[in-house]
Enzyme design. Sequence first.
Site, short mmCIF file in Angstrom:
data_model
loop_
_atom_site.label_atom_id
_atom_site.label_comp_id
_atom_site.label_asym_id
_atom_site.label_seq_id
_atom_site.Cartn_x
_atom_site.Cartn_y
_atom_site.Cartn_z
N TRP A 1 -6.42 82.02 -58.48
CA TRP A 1 -6.11 81.15 -57.34
C TRP A 1 -4.60 81.07 -57.30
CZ3 TRP A 1 -4.05 76.16 -56.39
CH2 TRP A 1 -4.40 75.60 -55.17
N ARG B 1 -15.14 77.72 -58.33
CA ARG B 1 -13.88 77.04 -58.61
C ARG B 1 -12.83 77.34 -57.54
NH1 ARG B 1 -13.14 75.56 -64.05
NH2 ARG B 1 -10.96 76.16 -64.06
N LYS C 1 -12.27 74.16 -56.55
CA LYS C 1 -13.17 73.10 -56.98
C LYS C 1 -12.55 72.26 -58.08
CE LYS C 1 -17.14 71.08 -57.14
NZ LYS C 1 -17.47 70.28 -55.96
N HIS D 1 -3.21 51.01 -32.20
CA HIS D 1 -1.83 51.14 -32.68
C HIS D 1 -1.39 52.60 -32.75
CE1 HIS D 1 -1.74 46.90 -33.43
NE2 HIS D 1 -2.86 46.99 -34.17
N ASN E 1 -4.92 80.79 -67.07
CA ASN E 1 -5.16 79.73 -66.09
C ASN E 1 -4.15 78.64 -66.39
OD1 ASN E 1 -6.10 77.64 -64.49
ND2 ASN E 1 -7.95 77.27 -65.72
N GLY E 2 -3.42 78.18 -65.37
CA GLY E 2 -2.42 77.14 -65.59
C GLY E 2 -1.10 77.55 -64.97
N CYS F 1 -8.14 79.09 -61.05
CA CYS F 1 -8.38 80.29 -61.85
C CYS F 1 -9.55 80.12 -62.82
CB CYS F 1 -7.16 80.64 -62.69
SG CYS F 1 -5.69 80.90 -61.72
N LYS G 1 -14.52 66.09 -45.35
CA LYS G 1 -15.57 67.11 -45.41
C LYS G 1 -15.46 68.06 -44.22
CE LYS G 1 -16.69 66.93 -48.58
NZ LYS G 1 -16.32 66.09 -49.67
N GLU H 1 -12.34 70.33 -44.50
CA GLU H 1 -12.44 71.28 -45.62
C GLU H 1 -13.26 72.51 -45.28
OE1 GLU H 1 -12.69 69.40 -50.02
OE2 GLU H 1 -14.17 68.59 -48.65
N GLU I 1 -13.88 60.15 -45.91
CA GLU I 1 -14.62 61.21 -46.60
C GLU I 1 -15.27 62.15 -45.57
OE1 GLU I 1 -14.62 62.43 -49.38
OE2 GLU I 1 -16.52 63.47 -49.64
C1 G6P Z 1 -10.54 69.39 -55.44
C2 G6P Z 1 -11.99 69.49 -55.07
C3 G6P Z 1 -12.47 68.17 -54.49
C4 G6P Z 1 -12.20 67.05 -55.47
C5 G6P Z 1 -10.73 67.01 -55.91
C6 G6P Z 1 -10.53 66.09 -57.09
O1 G6P Z 1 -9.75 69.24 -54.30
O2 G6P Z 1 -12.19 70.51 -54.13
O3 G6P Z 1 -13.85 68.24 -54.24
O4 G6P Z 1 -12.52 65.84 -54.87
O5 G6P Z 1 -10.31 68.30 -56.33
O6 G6P Z 1 -11.21 66.64 -58.17
P1 G6P Z 1 -11.91 65.84 -59.34
O7 G6P Z 1 -12.57 66.89 -60.17
O8 G6P Z 1 -10.80 65.16 -60.09
O9 G6P Z 1 -12.86 64.87 -58.74
#
Ligand code: G6P
Length: 610
Positions: free
Chosen positions: A75, A27, A605, A506, A100-101, A2, A487, A490, A483
């Site tokens: 969100w 975000r 985000k 395995h 937000n929260g 949010c 990516k 996502e 990673e």
């Molecule tokens: C969300 C973001 C990711 C990030 C993760 C942890 O899932 O989309 O890109 O890696 O949060 O966030 P931080 O701000 O703690 O790195």
Amino acid sequence: MCGIVGAIAQRPVADILLEGLRRLEYRGYDSAGLAVLSEQGELKRLRCLGKVAALANSLAGSSLPGTLGIAHTRWATHGEPSERNAHPHICRERCALVHNGIIENHESLRAQQQAAGHRFTSQTDTEVVVHAIHDALERGLDLTDAVRACVKQLHGAYALGVIDRQDPEHLVAARLGSPLVIGIGFQEHFIASDVPALLPVTNRFIFLEDGDLAELTRSSVRIWNASGQEVERPVRTSSMSVDATERGPYRHFMQKEIFEQPRAIAETLEGRLGADHVLAAAFGTQAEALFAQTRSVTIIACGTSFHAGLVAKHWIESLAGIHCQVEVASEYRYRQHVVPEQSLFVSISQSGETADTLAALQMAKQSGYLATLAICNVAESSLVRESELQLLTRAGPEIGVASTKAFTTQLAALLLLALALGHQRRLSPEREAHAVEILRTLPAQIERALSIDEAVADLAQHFVEKHHTLFLGRGEQHAIAMEGALKLKEISYIHAEAYPAGELKHGPLALIDEDMPVVAVAPNNALLEKLKSNLEEVRARGGQLYVFADDSVAWQQAEGVHVLRLPESDDLIDPLVFSIPMQLLAYHVAALKGTDVDQPRNLAKSVTVE
Ligand code: G6P
């Protein structure tokens, strides 16, 4: 997650609120809304499911003059994404609120309020807050006192912006556990979830602290802390430019951010390298003494930042000879753990506001760690403020939800940490000086790695129609494979998994056929021959191999094997260099599929709720 914007000004605020919401889009959100107090003293609200652009379109048809207003991108946590669940929430046409929260005790509050005659129009946890504030106003409290009385009843996390139809002179804000800043203008004031949202109107900010309550008028800001005392919080000038959050000539923010990495890494290293060693003081004045006492390291993070931690484990154990464990914050915070003696607690976060990471830090502060260190991209974040030592990555604002430059700058920062710890322990001066020399070449090396872009774009065609992909790596490159898989899933929505290549036989080998592309991260290091044998197992079963390899190694041409070469680099920085093709592959596959690259579905985000 949010986003909040609010304004009390001399001029109409609807456009300022909308622009703020646009700047918070990164975000992640699913609906948007705003409420403005009209000159006739009415609360005018517009909400919609979907994008801020849709909200702007509906606004274009109606006139919303008014110099006091609040706005929100939601969100969904409690209740589906829908117009009725979107904020602002209004109670009996009297007061409007954005939040937000998560309000953890919303069910019991809702039951009490329903019994007292309140009618709920949404499924959200938030709505109880606006009813509680309304009741306090009706008891005769002013808006500030009403919000003060209300937050005492709340359990959970909140950033709030509230306006009252009967009080056109005040905007009230409060925060606990969710971020909120105040923007200072000339005879106007603003609130927002972060700095970029307000850059078009101001560069002067107050960062509220947990438990703060703020009362904004056009000409003043008053703040009370968690114990109810009136406090002065410093006004800071942001050096972030409005342009830093513009897309420029790139098709997506993610693409822009991938290409910004040489500069972001150079800035992260700047001023932190001496002639032949890392400057420990870059982590804080006490850092050198604390690093000398450090006997083990615990790293906590989420998502991409967790992957950075996994790479750091290899560096810390090999360069400093110190035991290092890495754990996701959401697990760590809910288990009983043993803190080794003289252990340094390191949290990694691009936003510095991730709820689980912050909770883990709070727990660590009670658990007897030697010290807490934050590696973070936001100087004013809660994580940085609450840790004893800090090293800021200097990636600049990252708008794409899928983290790229924030990740590689975290890696650069963690390499600095491993070397600073090593300086105190087993690292020889020669090895340290060599490592520093290699670090200086890092931005140029990343620039060279980016030249693979076109070749990766061609390769991306092979993945567009696939439903699954397997990523393989060994040693620290397993974390880079993880990673890469993250990516891809996502932003392209292709299911992807990563395995340490030695684990192939395995289980995952059973999945291999021509429809399961296998991506291998294959720098020229001590494990390359082992990796090659693992890849032979894939080839023997008809799998399609996509190998990202080092220029210095010969790979035999063979059917079903696609090799893309990266300029040769030192083992030490290979995790950063090999991150580049992982990012580019995910980007090009997603761009070809036409997904919403910068704001992938369901993701946020900055994850400020648990
Ligand atoms: C969300 C973001 C990711 C990030 C993760 C942890 O899932 O989309 O890109 O890696 O949060 O966030 P931080 O701000 O703690 O790195």
